[in-house]
Design a protein around this motif. Structure first.
Motif, PDB file in Angstrom:
ATOM      1  N   GLY A  94       0.811  -1.224   0.000  1.00  0.00           N
ATOM      2  CA  GLY A  94       0.000   0.000   0.000  1.00  0.00           C
ATOM      3  C   GLY A  94       0.838   1.266   0.000  1.00  0.00           C
ATOM      4  N   GLY A  95       2.128   1.129  -0.166  1.00  0.00           N
ATOM      5  CA  GLY A  95       2.976   2.313  -0.211  1.00  0.00           C
ATOM      6  C   GLY A  95       4.450   1.962  -0.210  1.00  0.00           C
ATOM      7  N   VAL A  96       5.271   3.002  -0.182  1.00  0.00           N
ATOM      8  CA  VAL A  96       6.728   2.841  -0.171  1.00  0.00           C
ATOM      9  C   VAL A  96       7.248   3.077   1.246  1.00  0.00           C
ATOM     10  N   ARG A  97       8.185   2.256   1.678  1.00  0.00           N
ATOM     11  CA  ARG A  97       8.802   2.478   2.995  1.00  0.00           C
ATOM     12  C   ARG A  97      10.079   3.280   2.821  1.00  0.00           C
ATOM     13  N   TYR A  98      10.130   4.428   3.460  1.00  0.00           N
ATOM     14  CA  TYR A  98      11.318   5.279   3.372  1.00  0.00           C
ATOM     15  C   TYR A  98      12.178   5.129   4.615  1.00  0.00           C
ATOM     16  N   THR A  99      13.417   5.567   4.502  1.00  0.00           N
ATOM     17  CA  THR A  99      14.333   5.526   5.643  1.00  0.00           C
ATOM     18  C   THR A  99      14.050   6.711   6.562  1.00  0.00           C
ATOM     19  N   PRO A 100      14.434   6.609   7.823  1.00  0.00           N
ATOM     20  CA  PRO A 100      14.302   7.750   8.741  1.00  0.00           C
ATOM     21  C   PRO A 100      14.971   8.997   8.166  1.00  0.00           C
ATOM     22  N   ASN A 101      16.122   8.799   7.580  1.00  0.00           N
ATOM     23  CA  ASN A 101      16.873   9.854   6.933  1.00  0.00           C
ATOM     24  C   ASN A 101      16.014  10.603   5.910  1.00  0.00           C
ATOM     25  N   GLN A 102      15.358   9.830   5.035  1.00  0.00           N
ATOM     26  CA  GLN A 102      14.539  10.434   3.990  1.00  0.00           C
ATOM     27  C   GLN A 102      13.344  11.185   4.587  1.00  0.00           C
ATOM     28  N   ILE A 103      12.714  10.573   5.561  1.00  0.00           N
ATOM     29  CA  ILE A 103      11.546  11.193   6.174  1.00  0.00           C
ATOM     30  C   ILE A 103      11.928  12.504   6.857  1.00  0.00           C
ATOM     31  N   GLN A 104      13.090  12.502   7.501  1.00  0.00           N
ATOM     32  CA  GLN A 104      13.521  13.721   8.170  1.00  0.00           C
ATOM     33  C   GLN A 104      13.763  14.844   7.158  1.00  0.00           C
ATOM     34  N   THR A 105      14.350  14.480   6.029  1.00  0.00           N
ATOM     35  CA  THR A 105      14.576  15.478   4.981  1.00  0.00           C
ATOM     36  C   THR A 105      13.247  16.069   4.536  1.00  0.00           C
ATOM     37  N   CYS A 106      12.236  15.233   4.414  1.00  0.00           N
ATOM     38  CA  CYS A 106      10.909  15.704   4.012  1.00  0.00           C
ATOM     39  C   CYS A 106      10.315  16.625   5.082  1.00  0.00           C
ATOM     40  N   THR A 107      10.508  16.239   6.327  1.00  0.00           N
ATOM     41  CA  THR A 107      10.010  17.080   7.419  1.00  0.00           C
ATOM     42  C   THR A 107      10.653  18.463   7.351  1.00  0.00           C
ATOM     43  N   ASN A 108      11.950  18.475   7.143  1.00  0.00           N
ATOM     44  CA  ASN A 108      12.661  19.748   7.015  1.00  0.00           C
ATOM     45  C   ASN A 108      12.116  20.566   5.857  1.00  0.00           C
ATOM     46  N   LEU A 109      11.921  19.889   4.732  1.00  0.00           N
ATOM     47  CA  LEU A 109      11.434  20.600   3.536  1.00  0.00           C
ATOM     48  C   LEU A 109      10.038  21.164   3.762  1.00  0.00           C
ATOM     49  N   SER A 110       9.195  20.378   4.419  1.00  0.00           N
ATOM     50  CA  SER A 110       7.811  20.836   4.628  1.00  0.00           C
ATOM     51  C   SER A 110       7.818  22.107   5.467  1.00  0.00           C
ATOM     52  N   GLN A 111       8.721  22.167   6.427  1.00  0.00           N
ATOM     53  CA  GLN A 111       8.806  23.367   7.266  1.00  0.00           C
ATOM     54  C   GLN A 111       9.434  24.530   6.500  1.00  0.00           C
ATOM     55  N   ARG A 112      10.491  24.228   5.802  1.00  0.00           N
ATOM     56  CA  ARG A 112      11.197  25.275   5.055  1.00  0.00           C
ATOM     57  C   ARG A 112      10.315  25.900   3.974  1.00  0.00           C
ATOM     58  N   LEU A 113       9.490  25.054   3.305  1.00  0.00           N
ATOM     59  CA  LEU A 113       8.692  25.545   2.171  1.00  0.00           C
ATOM     60  C   LEU A 113       7.233  25.819   2.547  1.00  0.00           C
ATOM     61  N   ASP A 114       6.909  25.580   3.827  1.00  0.00           N
ATOM     62  CA  ASP A 114       5.533  25.726   4.285  1.00  0.00           C
ATOM     63  C   ASP A 114       4.581  24.859   3.454  1.00  0.00           C
ATOM     64  N   VAL A 115       4.922  23.586   3.408  1.00  0.00           N
ATOM     65  CA  VAL A 115       4.144  22.597   2.664  1.00  0.00           C
ATOM     66  C   VAL A 115       3.582  21.598   3.670  1.00  0.00           C
ATOM     67  N   SER A 116       2.367  21.130   3.432  1.00  0.00           N
ATOM     68  CA  SER A 116       1.761  20.145   4.336  1.00  0.00           C
ATOM     69  C   SER A 116       2.674  18.922   4.458  1.00  0.00           C
ATOM     70  N   PRO A 117       3.024  18.473   5.696  1.00  0.00           N
ATOM     71  CA  PRO A 117       3.984  17.366   5.865  1.00  0.00           C
ATOM     72  C   PRO A 117       3.507  16.084   5.184  1.00  0.00           C
ATOM     73  N   ILE A 118       4.458  15.256   4.844  1.00  0.00           N
ATOM     74  CA  ILE A 118       4.139  13.979   4.210  1.00  0.00           C
ATOM     75  C   ILE A 118       3.416  13.096   5.243  1.00  0.00           C
ATOM     76  N   LYS A 119       2.373  12.395   4.804  1.00  0.00           N
ATOM     77  CA  LYS A 119       1.567  11.574   5.728  1.00  0.00           C
ATOM     78  C   LYS A 119       1.880  10.099   5.557  1.00  0.00           C
ATOM     79  N   PHE A 120       1.992   9.384   6.682  1.00  0.00           N
ATOM     80  CA  PHE A 120       2.280   7.949   6.676  1.00  0.00           C
ATOM     81  C   PHE A 120       0.991   7.161   6.886  1.00  0.00           C
ATOM     82  N   ILE A 121       1.026   5.925   6.408  1.00  0.00           N
ATOM     83  CA  ILE A 121      -0.078   5.014   6.734  1.00  0.00           C
ATOM     84  C   ILE A 121       0.153   4.466   8.137  1.00  0.00           C
ATOM     85  N   ASN A 122       1.382   4.117   8.446  1.00  0.00           N
ATOM     86  CA  ASN A 122       1.709   3.667   9.799  1.00  0.00           C
ATOM     87  C   ASN A 122       3.157   4.024  10.108  1.00  0.00           C
TER      88      ASN A 122
END
Lengths: 435, 435
Positions: free
Chosen positions: B407-435
């Motif tokens: 039902g989706g792709v599993r990313y590394t903690p590293n990748q998810i953290q980069t996304c979190t940073n980007l969402s804050q930096r660009l004021d973009v809704s954070p990436i949502k996980f299924i679990n």
């Protein structure tokens, strides 16, 4: 008469009456002087004309096995300097005596002479007898002209009609060149073709017209795909040629296997191992035993094992197959006949592709930029100052310079003997040496 | 607060304020649970907002060096299951906030999401931040539409106008497809392009139209030609895709180096050697030391050393360069900017080529024959019954099945953290996980 004399003469008799096998060819390496062998042959061959082929073959095979170790000590010294023009003349005459039209005979002789000139001896006069045999048993047609089955402004599908490889290849590349000059690109595929020699012959044909040339062919199954214990594809070579300034060029011409069978055979004769990554044993494991590798005839794809990305070489070989067998509708993959097809009179039905691209349709100054790239690569700092960085086509350029300087090509005693046999068999004027 | 907490928080601060380096990325692998890291980050980051970047960078670098051995024990466990649609949504939003038109934002998000779907994580969301940074410092233009500079019935020369790789690539391949449908073949080259992600994205675009697709790009110099002690070409990937029956296909997508830098980095982190044939040290000799190889950034061409025919991989890489940089008039060979171009705002000026061929112009029944070839190759007797012979594209097909099933792709903690940073930096809704 000694046993060894008997065996030498027997093998020559066999060569005259039948196909040459690698076993019989090797016999001539037992001496370094072909003129000495010739003397023996001429004086004694008639004694054995009455022997049946079966007996001779058995003797040759026994000698083959027992002589492997002795041959290991024999150098690969070459004798017999032959001007390229004479090589071409001799081969043209042989083809003319083998059911070929003058145009087709010339096409094949030009192809094979060029291979020798470039130093690709495995694909030159070395294969003359194989082609001649195929013509005599009618498994190849020396007279046909290929036929266009389907055509669009930039493409053509060609029936090689089981013609000689050079005849089909020249026809197809010339058509691709014509289309490239008209609409920028030409892509032509041929079915029902035969061994077409060095792929570079065709791509350089486009290059000499100022175009980029690409070509490839499928071949008999010899390459073991990654994870497989059996061959599934051929050595499936790819060539790519492009013109630079002042006669310089980039000419890539490579099998998609790590090496050709010939390199393994040389190591086996020397009694030396092969590098890890060249070939598999019959169980699909990489082997460094040249004898085992030669027996299995399972070449590793470029890249070797899975851990060193051999699957990329396998993928490239399969890509060539898609452009050859799959696109043209010829035989493909392990349906292509085996390399050792002696006795078979079935046609090879190989597939080949030919692409010509006109660089003047893109950014102006193509040849100048290619010259600059060539300069950059050739002038990279080498690991060993004695071994400069080479460009694809440079080893061939160096070989051609040497041939020009020497005044001809030096062949092995083995090759010269094969020519002597052919000249007698076909009643063709023998090949002449400078010294 | 412990020193390790300080270092973790410092690194996160650094990530928010500056470009992410591989050093800072690795920090997140110090824990297996991203949610735990996030808690630390959110509660403590503000404390360090006042630190200068220089101090933070120095701390991060020190930690990087000292933590290599610890990281060797850390698994590559992935967490954070994200549906592909959510990956695409997040990346589209990031591009929209980074000076991109809606069409161009979608093109890039589609490209990167497909790479993750196919399991090529190095070329997927992993590169999002690099593209975003290039857009923000104006070294790539997110709004342009490429322009045709020259055209013939079967060819086009395109100016990418320093646009995003996917925008240039889609434009060029669509043009090649159009020409292939009109005259049988289309060959398009682009100059002034940027990193275009997985080459297979473009060849599959042709494949989905029932055509054969080919594409390649030049890249930053990383490959050491045979005999050279310095890099002279990029990893210069080649892709080739063709359709078979019932949705099956052949999709080759490979660098012409033995491996990508990422594989060496993984071995280095594990503290394990690399196989002979992957990379050279700074003197041009093959090395099995992953640390040495990572520092030299001198990748071996496919085939490895000269004795195992590495010159063929080098020749293939140069062939791709001729079709990319030389044909299109972009930068080429070692004139292409280095991979680590942080701080540079010069445009990349990469060259790329795109070819589409209509198989219906050749022998009827192309897809059926390709299916037959696929069947033959997949059913060859495997060395290990647990490891069947695969076809180019099969590992990706297997990965896509798993993603669909999960039902989706599993990313590394590293990748998810980069996304979190980007969402804050660009004021973009954070990436949502299924679990």
């Amino acid at each position: 008469m000694s046993l060894s004399s008997l065996r030498i003469c027997s093998s020559i008799q066999f060569c005259r009456q039948s196909l040459i096998t690698s076993s019989s060819r090797e016999l001539y390496k037992l001496t370094k002087n072909i003129r000495h062998i010739s003397t023996i042959v001429e004086s004694r061959t008639t004694v054995f004309r009455g022997l049946s082929n079966d007996i001779v073959i058995a003797q040759v095979r026994n000698l083959h096995i027992s002589s492997v170790n002795r041959m290991a000590q024999i150098s690969e010294e070459k004798i017999g300097l032959v001007p390229i023009e004479e090589t071409r003349r001799f081969m043209t005459d042989c083809f003319l005596k083998s059911k070929c039209s003058p145009e087709n005979a010339k096409a094949m002789a030009d192809l094979l002479a060029e291979a020798d000139y470039r130093g690709h001896f495995s694909h030159g006069m070395n294969r003359l007898e194989m082609y001649i045999n195929d013509l005599h048993k009618n498994s190849t047609d020396g007279n046909v002209i290929p036929e266009v089955l389907k055509e669009s402004p930039a493409t053509a599908w060609v029936d090689g009609k089981n013609g000689l490889g050079a005849v089909v290849g020249n026809f197809c590349m010339d058509l691709a060149i014509k289309k490239a000059k008209e609409v920028g690109v030409g892509v032509v595929t041929a079915r029902r073709s035969n061994h077409y020699g060095i792929a570079g012959w065709y791509t350089m044909r486009a290059m000499h017209e100022g175009l980029i040339g690409m070509s490839g062919t499928n071949t008999s199954p010899l390459m073991t795909p990654t994870r497989s214990m059996e061959a599934g594809l051929g050595t499936n070579p790819l060539s790519f040629a492009a013109p630079a300034d002042n006669g310089d060029s980039f000419v890539l011409d490579m099998a998609t296997t790590a090496v050709a069978v010939g390199k393994i055979e040389i190591q086996r004769r020397k009694g030396e191992p092969i590098p890890h990554g060249w070939a598999h044993d019959s169980k699909g494991n990489l082997t460094t035993d040249a004898g085992v590798a030669f027996e299995s005839a399972c070449l590793a794809p470029l890249g070797g094992s899975e851990i060193t990305s051999g699957y990329k070489g396998y993928g490239l070989g399969a890509m060539i197959e898609v452009l050859c067998g799959i696109l043209s509708g010829s035989l493909f993959s392990n349906k292509v006949r085996k390399w050792t097809h002696f006795g078979s009179d079935a046609e090879a039905d190989l597939g080949q592709f030919f692409i010509a691209i006109d660089p003047s349709c893109f950014a102006p100054g193509f040849t100048g930029r290619l010259s600059e790239m060539n300069d950059i690569l050739r002038n990279l700092t080498p690991v060993d100052p004695e071994k400069p960085v080479l460009l694809a086509g440079d080893p061939e350029k160096n070989h051609m310079k040497k041939v020009d300087s020497d005044g001809g090509v030096r062949y092995t005693p083995n090759q010269i003997q094969t020519c002597t046999n052919l000249s007698q068999r076909l009643d063709v004027s023998p090949i002449k040496f400078i010294n």
